[in-house]
Design an enzyme around this catalytic site. Structure first.
Site, PDB file in Angstrom:
ATOM      1  N   ASN A   9      -1.636   7.005  -2.266  1.00 55.61           N
ATOM      2  CA  ASN A   9      -1.949   7.613  -0.972  1.00 55.61           C
ATOM      3  C   ASN A   9      -1.346   6.723   0.115  1.00 55.61           C
ATOM      4  O   ASN A   9      -1.905   5.672   0.431  1.00 55.61           O
ATOM      5  CB  ASN A   9      -3.475   7.711  -0.808  1.00 55.61           C
ATOM      6  CG  ASN A   9      -3.870   8.252   0.559  1.00 55.61           C
ATOM      7  OD1 ASN A   9      -3.016   8.754   1.304  1.00 55.61           O
ATOM      8  ND2 ASN A   9      -5.144   8.151   0.896  1.00 55.61           N
ATOM      9  N   LYS A  11      -1.153   7.338   3.128  1.00 53.83           N
ATOM     10  CA  LYS A  11      -1.802   7.593   4.427  1.00 53.83           C
ATOM     11  C   LYS A  11      -0.720   7.844   5.488  1.00 53.83           C
ATOM     12  O   LYS A  11       0.315   8.423   5.177  1.00 53.83           O
ATOM     13  CB  LYS A  11      -2.737   6.437   4.802  1.00 53.83           C
ATOM     14  CG  LYS A  11      -3.663   6.059   3.639  1.00 53.83           C
ATOM     15  CD  LYS A  11      -4.802   5.207   4.043  1.00 53.83           C
ATOM     16  CE  LYS A  11      -5.556   4.764   2.799  1.00 53.83           C
ATOM     17  NZ  LYS A  11      -6.849   4.226   3.063  1.00 53.83           N
ATOM     18  N   HIS A  94     -10.994  13.187   1.117  1.00 51.65           N
ATOM     19  CA  HIS A  94     -10.851  11.740   1.296  1.00 51.65           C
ATOM     20  C   HIS A  94     -11.874  11.277   2.347  1.00 51.65           C
ATOM     21  O   HIS A  94     -12.127  11.983   3.328  1.00 51.65           O
ATOM     22  CB  HIS A  94      -9.428  11.387   1.734  1.00 51.65           C
ATOM     23  CG  HIS A  94      -9.164   9.912   1.659  1.00 51.65           C
ATOM     24  ND1 HIS A  94      -9.585   9.049   2.634  1.00 51.65           N
ATOM     25  CD2 HIS A  94      -8.548   9.162   0.715  1.00 51.65           C
ATOM     26  CE1 HIS A  94      -9.234   7.807   2.298  1.00 51.65           C
ATOM     27  NE2 HIS A  94      -8.597   7.848   1.130  1.00 51.65           N
ATOM     28  N   GLU A  96     -11.701   9.243   4.690  1.00 52.00           N
ATOM     29  CA  GLU A  96     -11.197   9.195   6.077  1.00 52.00           C
ATOM     30  C   GLU A  96     -11.212  10.585   6.698  1.00 52.00           C
ATOM     31  O   GLU A  96     -11.463  10.738   7.896  1.00 52.00           O
ATOM     32  CB  GLU A  96      -9.788   8.565   6.092  1.00 52.00           C
ATOM     33  CG  GLU A  96      -9.859   7.063   5.852  1.00 52.00           C
ATOM     34  CD  GLU A  96      -8.616   6.443   5.246  1.00 52.00           C
ATOM     35  OE1 GLU A  96      -7.545   7.066   5.284  1.00 52.00           O
ATOM     36  OE2 GLU A  96      -8.733   5.320   4.712  1.00 52.00           O
ATOM     37  N   GLU A 167     -14.347   7.013  -4.970  1.00 51.72           N
ATOM     38  CA  GLU A 167     -13.880   6.028  -4.005  1.00 51.72           C
ATOM     39  C   GLU A 167     -15.042   5.562  -3.133  1.00 51.72           C
ATOM     40  O   GLU A 167     -15.350   6.212  -2.106  1.00 51.72           O
ATOM     41  CB  GLU A 167     -12.802   6.631  -3.103  1.00 51.72           C
ATOM     42  CG  GLU A 167     -11.560   7.087  -3.833  1.00 51.72           C
ATOM     43  CD  GLU A 167     -10.340   7.039  -2.928  1.00 51.72           C
ATOM     44  OE1 GLU A 167      -9.378   6.363  -3.285  1.00 51.72           O
ATOM     45  OE2 GLU A 167     -10.370   7.659  -1.857  1.00 51.72           O
ATOM     46  N   GLY A 173      -9.670   0.068   1.557  1.00 48.77           N
ATOM     47  CA  GLY A 173      -8.919  -0.704   2.544  1.00 48.77           C
ATOM     48  C   GLY A 173      -9.616  -1.983   2.977  1.00 48.77           C
ATOM     49  O   GLY A 173      -9.219  -2.603   3.964  1.00 48.77           O
ATOM     50  N   SER A 212      -9.301  -0.391  -2.964  1.00 46.75           N
ATOM     51  CA  SER A 212      -8.708  -1.723  -3.064  1.00 46.75           C
ATOM     52  C   SER A 212      -8.223  -2.063  -4.478  1.00 46.75           C
ATOM     53  O   SER A 212      -8.303  -3.217  -4.910  1.00 46.75           O
ATOM     54  CB  SER A 212      -9.673  -2.786  -2.542  1.00 46.75           C
ATOM     55  OG  SER A 212      -9.929  -2.574  -1.157  1.00 46.75           O
TER      56      SER A 212
HETATM   57  C1  PEP Z   1      -7.454   5.312  -0.467  1.00 49.94           C
HETATM   58  O1  PEP Z   1      -7.139   5.418   0.695  1.00 49.94           O
HETATM   59  O2  PEP Z   1      -7.656   6.314  -1.161  1.00 49.94           O
HETATM   60  C2  PEP Z   1      -7.600   3.963  -1.026  1.00 49.94           C
HETATM   61  C3  PEP Z   1      -8.151   3.839  -2.186  1.00 49.94           C
HETATM   62  O3  PEP Z   1      -7.135   2.939  -0.236  1.00 49.94           O
HETATM   63  P1  PEP Z   1      -7.051   1.386  -0.664  1.00 49.94           P
HETATM   64  O4  PEP Z   1      -6.448   1.316  -2.045  1.00 49.94           O
HETATM   65  O5  PEP Z   1      -6.198   0.754   0.370  1.00 49.94           O
HETATM   66  O6  PEP Z   1      -8.453   0.868  -0.667  1.00 49.94           O
END
Ligand code: PEP
Length: 255
Positions: A9, A11, A94, A96, A167, A173, A212
């Protein structure tokens, strides 16, 4: 055996030259064959990425879709349009999108149905906040998000054509990752809920972890029984690092 799945992803990151350089690196380091690899670039680069990478064992996805196939929704894109640009997957729900764009469980379910309508495989994101985990409500939150989709007419014509991404919001992040034990426990809970629809169904749906993930922690996570790969944000912006993470996931097939 479920085929491992890893999605990037990006983003709202990248430029045209970033895309070119990424492909060059991927040509040298990208794994083939052992794992489903999906790149979700910003929509603006999707057709460029899909055209250039079509023969590199990679599939493509979008980070969001609108629920309607067309209409007066300025700035939005329909799942069908994403499909036209070369996507075969769509991330829905997601955190976000849920937090910054106020997408409720009902909206997420409508988008899930829209993705399937367009022939895209949804990657349904679920996850709890830190406050919810601390209050002991992590499982209830995640199951409510899952039920929001499983209970939606049109989503119910279920086959295994979707991926669930667990997640935890507090791990996205932040550099903080769920421990393999925490993640496995939640993945087991999700699979058990899918089992209420049917055993074979539950065993065939891929459930991947996001939050992460990096080269150093992927192995411990991806060797858990119910963790079939990952949804990777920050670390996916480095082609070599993302390729290494994909290779770790591919080792599930070898074992
Ligand atoms: C994500 O945005 O789905 C995600 C898992 O981000 P990150 O790996 O940066 O935590």
């Amino acid at each position: 055996m479920r085929r491992p799945f890893v999605a990037a992803n990006w983003k709202m990151h990248g430029t045209a030259s970033f895309v070119e350089a990424y492909l060059e690196d991927w040509r040298k380091t990208g794994p083939r064959g052992v794992v489903d690899v999906v790149i979700c670039p910003p929509l603006a680069y999707l057709d460029r990425v899909a055209a250039a990478w079509g023969d590199h064992g990679v599939q493509f996805g979008v980070q969001a879709v609108h629920a309607e196939p067309s209409g007066a929704y300025t700035g939005e894109h329909a799942a069908e349009m994403a499909r036209d640009l070369g996507a075969t997957y769509a991330i829905v729900g997601h955190s976000e999108r849920r937090q910054l764009f106020a997408e409720s469980d009902a909206v997420v379910a409508a988008k899930f149905v829209a993705a399937r309508r367009a022939g895209l495989m949804p990657v349904l994101c679920v996850g709890e906040t830190l406050a919810e985990r601390r209050a002991g409500g992590a499982e209830a939150k995640v199951l409510a998000q899952l039920d929001g989709v499983l209970g939606r007419p049109g989503a119910k014509a279920l086959d295994a054509d979707f991926v669930v991404a667990y997640e935890p919001v507090w791990a996205i992040g932040t550099g903080e990752t769920a421990t393999p034990t925490q993640a496995q426990r939640m993945h087991g809970t999700i699979r058990a809920r899918l089992g209420e629809v049917g055993d074979a169904f539950a065993q065939s749906v891929r459930i991947v972890y996001g939050g992460s993930v990096n080269v150093d922690n992927a192995e411990a996570l991806f060797t858990q029984t119910d963790i079939d790969g990952g949804l990777v944000g920050g670390a996916s912006l480095d082609a070599a690092a993302f390729a290494a993470i994909c290779r770790v996931a591919g080792r599930r097939t070898d074992s």
